[in-house]
Enzyme design. Structure first.
Site, short mmCIF file in Angstrom:
data_model
loop_
_atom_site.label_atom_id
_atom_site.label_comp_id
_atom_site.label_asym_id
_atom_site.label_seq_id
_atom_site.Cartn_x
_atom_site.Cartn_y
_atom_site.Cartn_z
N THR A 156 0.83 -1.20 0.00
CA THR A 156 0.00 0.00 0.00
C THR A 156 0.87 1.26 0.00
O THR A 156 0.61 2.21 -0.74
CB THR A 156 -0.88 0.01 1.26
OG1 THR A 156 -0.09 -0.46 2.35
CG2 THR A 156 -2.09 -0.87 1.10
N PHE A 179 -7.82 5.11 4.33
CA PHE A 179 -7.36 4.22 5.39
C PHE A 179 -8.52 3.49 6.06
O PHE A 179 -8.38 2.95 7.16
CB PHE A 179 -6.57 5.01 6.44
CG PHE A 179 -5.22 5.48 5.94
CD1 PHE A 179 -4.15 4.60 5.83
CD2 PHE A 179 -5.05 6.80 5.54
CE1 PHE A 179 -2.92 5.03 5.35
CE2 PHE A 179 -3.82 7.23 5.05
CZ PHE A 179 -2.75 6.34 4.95
N CYS A 204 -7.26 1.49 9.30
CA CYS A 204 -5.85 1.06 9.24
C CYS A 204 -5.11 1.38 10.54
O CYS A 204 -5.02 2.53 10.95
CB CYS A 204 -5.17 1.79 8.08
SG CYS A 204 -3.47 1.31 7.89
C1 HEM Z 1 -6.35 -1.89 7.48
C2 HEM Z 1 -5.14 1.12 3.87
C3 HEM Z 1 -0.51 1.05 5.39
C4 HEM Z 1 -1.63 -2.45 8.54
C5 HEM Z 1 -6.41 -1.04 6.40
C6 HEM Z 1 -7.64 -0.65 5.73
C7 HEM Z 1 -7.30 0.19 4.71
C8 HEM Z 1 -5.87 0.34 4.74
C9 HEM Z 1 -8.24 0.83 3.70
C10 HEM Z 1 -9.06 -1.10 6.10
C11 HEM Z 1 -9.41 -2.32 5.30
C12 HEM Z 1 -10.84 -2.78 5.49
O1 HEM Z 1 -11.68 -2.08 6.05
O2 HEM Z 1 -11.11 -3.91 5.04
C13 HEM Z 1 -3.78 1.36 3.98
C14 HEM Z 1 -3.04 2.28 3.14
C15 HEM Z 1 -1.75 2.27 3.57
C16 HEM Z 1 -1.66 1.33 4.68
C17 HEM Z 1 -3.64 3.09 1.98
C18 HEM Z 1 -0.54 3.02 3.07
C19 HEM Z 1 -0.57 4.10 2.32
C20 HEM Z 1 -0.41 0.12 6.40
C21 HEM Z 1 0.79 -0.18 7.15
C22 HEM Z 1 0.46 -1.18 8.03
C23 HEM Z 1 -0.94 -1.49 7.83
C24 HEM Z 1 2.13 0.51 6.95
C25 HEM Z 1 1.34 -1.88 9.05
C26 HEM Z 1 2.47 -1.45 9.48
C27 HEM Z 1 -3.01 -2.60 8.50
C28 HEM Z 1 -3.73 -3.55 9.34
C29 HEM Z 1 -5.09 -3.38 9.05
C30 HEM Z 1 -5.16 -2.33 8.03
C31 HEM Z 1 -3.12 -4.53 10.33
C32 HEM Z 1 -6.26 -4.11 9.69
C33 HEM Z 1 -6.68 -3.36 10.93
C34 HEM Z 1 -7.85 -4.03 11.65
O3 HEM Z 1 -8.81 -4.43 11.01
O4 HEM Z 1 -7.76 -4.13 12.88
N1 HEM Z 1 -5.34 -0.41 5.78
N2 HEM Z 1 -2.92 0.81 4.88
N3 HEM Z 1 -1.43 -0.68 6.86
N4 HEM Z 1 -3.89 -1.89 7.74
FE1 HEM Z 1 -3.41 -0.48 6.40
#
Ligand code: HEM
Length: 464
Positions: A268, A401, A408
């Protein structure tokens, strides 16, 4: 009275499979259908009715957590009995609750600031590589940003160096991860019955997951036997206690989350950086404004963490990039159990939602909604994502996010890394597109990136 949801007619057995074929990417097919059928349309996929939403007003309803909740992605479902990491777990899975409560503080702003020197270490490796390549060698932008983000998350999460900038062959863990992600993407497009018959493919899929599990298990074992005081995510998971129960995380849950961070934490951010450079290079005014800001705020000093929030224009560049091309482009929801009557509708009571429906928000199409962003919604204008105009947006208007409790967890991590790297690169190089007539084509796996993007980098100042 509710109305039927519009949408293309499907075929028996395959549903709307053929409506989702697009020579560029399945996402484009979904966006095209939104242009044809409007802010909500229905599809039949794998025996499930899918409602696809793309207006800010309707997304606002979907983001009401008392009525709708996350539907975990089925394509990432594991074939074994191992626990799910934060991303793939259902919201009522007790493992999700425990990992969430223990990990939220580890992703807080102070903890992320403490990771800055390691982020800088990997950022410097990228700067050195591009400096050595010289101005005449085309840079494969997404490949190098993927090396950067993968090495950064591995170092910050668990003190592990993939050394992707120093080796010709990617680490076997990376190959297993790419294999697993590619097959996950293929599974989304393929009927489940076909997948169930692909014995060799399924065996490789399970093998790749097993390999990642074993390496991560080894890392946990090593850390338990050689404790450190490092403030990384691995220590947070090993030493942290759940404030509700007082218990610590089991090893198999720690491992599931290590793998989750490596996957969710690199593609991402790599896509964000790639699109940001493409946007700046195709909009020279924005490019010069961003570089001028770096020169004024930082000059030739090292890019330190305290300077990042002062880079207002660069913050706008990254936000505007994620508005136009959110790199996690779809989020899926389902009705909260027991939600009935007017609460089980969308469009202010116009369309009925069934408990078995899968609801998808097309984040990119939604964030280009002209009713909020105006007639120039498709244009790249970082100014609209700065200061008051960003603050005054309706709450659902910018959701790259995700939303609510399942938003996120790595947002602050990604933001610090992306701002730092963009600033370091603009400070050190002048960039140009390798092909000035480059036209964006999306490459879609679980995330999106610009396909075949190449640029050239010329050093601005002699390096000390
Ligand atoms: C969840 C986007 C970077 C770890 C999400 C979700 C989005 C997202 C849209 C929600 C997904 C859903 O509702 O199904 C992004 C974008 C990023 C990014 C655009 C960078 C530009 C990161 C990074 C990490 C990360 C750097 C870890 C170091 C996670 C985790 C979840 C998550 C573990 C699940 C959280 C939960 O449901 O408890 N992300 N993310 N993401 N992201 Fe990111």
């Amino acid at each position: 009275m509710t109305e039927p949801v519009p949408g293309p007619k499907g075929l028996p057995f395959v549903g709307n499979m053929f409506d989702l074929v697009d020579e560029e990417a399945p996402l484009r097919a979904l966006e095209h259908l939104a242009e044809l059928y409007g802010p909500i349309y229905k599809l039949q996929r794998k025996g499930t009715r899918v409602l696809v939403v793309s207006s800010i007003a309707m997304a606002e309803e979907l983001f009401d957590e008392t009525r709708f909740r996350k539907m975990p992605p089925s394509a990432l479902a594991k074939d074994s009995e191992k626990p799910a990491g934060l991303f793939t777990a259902a919201s009522d899975d007790p493992d999700w609750g425990e990992a969430h409560r223990i990990l939220v503080p580890a992703f807080g702003s102070m903890a992320i600031e403490a990771m800055y020197p390691e982020m800088q270490d990997i950022g410097n490796q990228l700067v050195l590589k591009w400096a050595r390549m010289g101005p005449n060698t085309p840079i494969s932008v997404t490949d190098d940003f993927t090396r950067l983000t993968l090495d950064t998350i591995a170092l910050c999460a668990m003190d592990f160096r993939f050394n992707s900038f120093y080796t010709e062959q990617m680490h076997p863990f990376v190959n297993a991860m790419v294999g697993m992600l590619t097959e996950s993407g293929n599974r989304m497009a393929r009927p489940a019955i076909v997948t169930s018959m692909m014995r060799k493919t399924n065996a490789k899929f399970n093998e790749d997951q097993e390999y990642m599990f074993n390496i991560s298990q080894e890392l946990v074992r090593h850390r338990r036997e050689n404790p450190t005081k490092k403030r990384d995510l691995l220590n947070a998971m090993i030493n942290g206690t759940d404030p509700n129960s007082g218990s610590t995380m089991r090893d198999d849950l720690i491992i599931a989350n290590i793998i989750t961070f490596l996957i969710a934490g690199h593609e991402t951010t790599s896509g964000l950086l790639s699109f940001a450079f493409l946007n700046m290079l195709q909009n020279p005014q924005a490019y010069y404004a961003a570089q001028r800001e770096v020169d004024e705020v930082i000059g030739r000093d090292p890019v330190t963490v305290d300077k990042l929030s002062k880079l207002e224009y660069l913050n706008g560049v990254l936000r505007e990039t994620l508005r136009l091309t959110p790199t996690a482009p779809i989020i899926s929801k389902q009705l909260v159990a027991g939600c009935t009557g007017s609460r089980a509708t969308l469009g202010n009571g116009k369309y009925a939602v069934e408990p078995t429906d899968k609801l998808m928000v097309l984040i990119g199409a939604m964030q280009r909604d002209p009713s909020v962003y105006g007639e120039d919604a498709n244009e790249f204008r970082p100014e609209r994502m700065m200061g008051e105009s960003f603050k005054n947006l309706p709450s659902a208007a910018w959701k790259p996010f995700g939303n609510g409790v399942r938003a996120c967890i790595g947002r602050a991590f990604a933001w610090q890394e992306a701002l730092m790297v963009t600033a370091m690169l603009l400070q050190n190089f002048d960039f140009q597109l390798d092909d000035p007539s480059y036209k964006l084509r999306i490459k879609q796996t679980l995330t999106i990136k610009p396909a075949n993007l190449k640029m050239r980098a010329t050093i601005r100042h002699k390096m000390e």
